[in-house]
Design an enzyme around this catalytic site. Structure first.
Site, PDB file in Angstrom:
ATOM      1  N   SER A 128      -3.332  -0.379  -1.711  1.00 47.01           N
ATOM      2  CA  SER A 128      -1.830   0.446  -1.795  1.00 47.01           C
ATOM      3  C   SER A 128      -0.927  -0.137  -2.686  1.00 47.01           C
ATOM      4  O   SER A 128      -0.734  -1.531  -2.717  1.00 47.01           O
ATOM      5  CB  SER A 128      -1.609   0.775  -0.498  1.00 47.01           C
ATOM      6  OG  SER A 128      -2.426   1.624   0.311  1.00 47.01           O
ATOM      7  N   SER A 144      -2.914  -4.865   5.236  1.00 41.43           N
ATOM      8  CA  SER A 144      -3.205  -5.351   6.682  1.00 41.43           C
ATOM      9  C   SER A 144      -4.004  -6.690   6.611  1.00 41.43           C
ATOM     10  O   SER A 144      -5.153  -6.958   6.111  1.00 41.43           O
ATOM     11  CB  SER A 144      -4.236  -4.570   7.579  1.00 41.43           C
ATOM     12  OG  SER A 144      -3.597  -3.190   7.705  1.00 41.43           O
ATOM     13  N   GLU A 154     -13.840   2.581   5.001  1.00 42.65           N
ATOM     14  CA  GLU A 154     -12.485   2.437   5.692  1.00 42.65           C
ATOM     15  C   GLU A 154     -12.318   3.718   6.702  1.00 42.65           C
ATOM     16  O   GLU A 154     -11.912   3.203   7.860  1.00 42.65           O
ATOM     17  CB  GLU A 154     -11.565   2.569   4.768  1.00 42.65           C
ATOM     18  CG  GLU A 154     -10.114   2.413   5.352  1.00 42.65           C
ATOM     19  CD  GLU A 154      -8.990   2.246   4.075  1.00 42.65           C
ATOM     20  OE1 GLU A 154      -7.882   1.698   4.448  1.00 42.65           O
ATOM     21  OE2 GLU A 154      -9.171   2.883   3.279  1.00 42.65           O
ATOM     22  N   GLU A 198      -2.600  14.440   4.497  1.00 45.55           N
ATOM     23  CA  GLU A 198      -2.626  15.452   3.367  1.00 45.55           C
ATOM     24  C   GLU A 198      -4.089  15.201   2.603  1.00 45.55           C
ATOM     25  O   GLU A 198      -4.820  15.867   2.156  1.00 45.55           O
ATOM     26  CB  GLU A 198      -1.436  15.435   2.677  1.00 45.55           C
ATOM     27  CG  GLU A 198      -0.393  15.948   3.291  1.00 45.55           C
ATOM     28  CD  GLU A 198       0.159  14.972   4.204  1.00 45.55           C
ATOM     29  OE1 GLU A 198       1.142  15.528   5.072  1.00 45.55           O
ATOM     30  OE2 GLU A 198      -0.014  13.739   4.229  1.00 45.55           O
TER      31      GLU A 198
END
Length: 409
Positions: free
Chosen positions: A131, A163, A246, A376
């Site tokens: 990300s 993370s 994931e 979404e």
């Protein structure tokens, strides 16, 4: 469907139960409330090493890569038995659930021999560097760039919401190597040592007080071309392998906070208008609805694990479990706080741990609706790849990435 153990499964359960009784006895009691992160990680590594030595760390993996070569149901059985103990936090979920499947699919045999055993035994922790601040939920909009320089690639950019980066020894990384191609085509995938010069990790403090997420900055970080996974420009293909694993991993590991059984226990222990809250018809109706979803998710997971045991890779169906469970967990946590009334907002670490977990889950649950793909994104995947519906209109389709309009131009 029959969920009773077969004779072979019953024998495996007995062996697992006996092994846990001998090796996990210290975890029958809750972990100390004042446990530091370093202490928790040390305990997690010790427990992971024990499991790996006994073959329980990767039950369904082939024996040649350190697994047991077992069945998906054996894995489920061990997890059911292991759940009876108050174990240290699982800091290896990303490494074993996301990074190692990608390494096993794309790394060289020599690289697998070097990295997989150490990840499996808990000696090394891995993170996933995907990300970015400007990308939002669109991974392919990433801007971290890698430029070829001799036998190395020089990486500059930033990742966010990573993370466990502050604990990690290694990470997998997707970068942009050709901005003149459409956004999905100009990406290249690497793995890197998180202690490399130029890598800076900054923990992000969350509303719940946790510090599991991080910002990661790359300043002229050099990565050998030998640590590239897949071909140059094939980074999106490699990323899809990671993403599918994931979503499966998140749906499997998210219940380490609260679960349906805990909510049932809470409903039976707090008072409502006419005695225990579980006597209330509306409470029972809500619990019944969640139980139906819970069983559907469990059976869906069994189906996916069966497909994996037959050599298939996780498909878009894994998005269904993740999309349903993440929102359900948030709703369950909110309902738990309602049952607790004013006591539900207490997060004092010295208070009784069982009830406090609902406040912790309520603060952390929204993150699950973002991690591994937002609600979404997952609904689009389900609509397009499972149901076969027409895709959304994409204004940037086929356009070179450096020509895509942004707020800056």
């Amino acid at each position: 469907m029959n969920f009773e153990d077969s004779p072979e499964e019953a024998a495996f359960r007995a062996d697992a139960r006996a092994w846990l009784a001998e090796n996990a006895a210290p975890y029958k009691k809750p972990l100390p409330e004042n446990l530091t992160e370093a202490q928790a990680v040390a305990m997690a590594k010790e427990w992971q090493a024990k499991k790996a030595a006994a073959g329980y760390a990767a039950i369904t993996w082939p024996k040649e890569v350190g697994g047991m070569g077992g069945t998906p149901m054996q894995r489920v059985i061990f997890e059911q038995e292991e759940a009876q103990y108050n174990l240290p936090p699982n800091v290896f979920a990303i490494g074993l659930g996301m990074c190692m499947p990608t390494m096993l699919a794309f790394a060289t045999p020599e690289q697998q021999k070097r990295h997989v055993p150490k990840a499996l035994s808990g000696e090394e922790i891995w993170c996933q560097l995907f990300s970015e601040p400007a990308g939002g939920s669109d991974l392919a909009a990433l801007r971290t760039k890698a430029e070829k320089d001799g036998d190395d690639w020089v990486v500059n950019g930033q990742k966010i919401w990573t993370s466990g980066a502050h604990l990690s020894d290694w990470g997998i990384l997707v970068t942009r190597t050709d901005p003149t191609k459409p956004k999905h085509e100009g990406l290249t995938f690497f793995f890197l040592n998180m202690k490399s010069p130029g890598v800076e990790v900054k923990p992000i403090k969350q509303a719940s007080g946790a510090r599991g997420f991080n910002e990661v900055y790359f300043t002229d970080v050099r990565i050998p071309d030998s640590q590239r996974l897949g071909a140059v420009g094939d980074g999106w293909k490699v990323s899809l392998t990671t993403l599918m694993n994931e979503r499966l991993s998140i749906s499997e590991n998210s219940q380490r906070g609260i679960n349906f059984d805990m909510l049932m226990k809470l409903a039976g222990s707090v008072d409502g208008a006419n005695g225990p809250a579980i006597r209330d018809k509306a409470v029972r109706e809500q619990l019944a609805d969640w139980y139906a979803k819970y069983m559907g998710l469990r059976n869906g997971r069994y189906r996916t694990m069966t497909a994996l045991s037959q050599g298939a890779r996780p498909g878009p169906e894994a998005s269904i479990n993740k999309a349903v469970f993440a929102s359900m967990l948030q709703d369950m946590a909110s309902f738990g706080l309602d049952l607790l009334d004013t006591a539900g907002v207490a997060t004092d670490p010295h208070l009784e741990g069982f009830r406090r977990q609902f406040a912790d889950a309520y603060m952390g649950a929204p993150g699950l609706r973002i991690a591994g793909g937002t609600d979404e994104i997952l609904r689009n995947i389900i609509a397009e790849r499972v149901l076969g519906l027409p895709p959304d209109i994409r204004a940037d389709k086929g356009i070179p990435f450096n020509k895509v309009p942004t707020s800056a131009n």
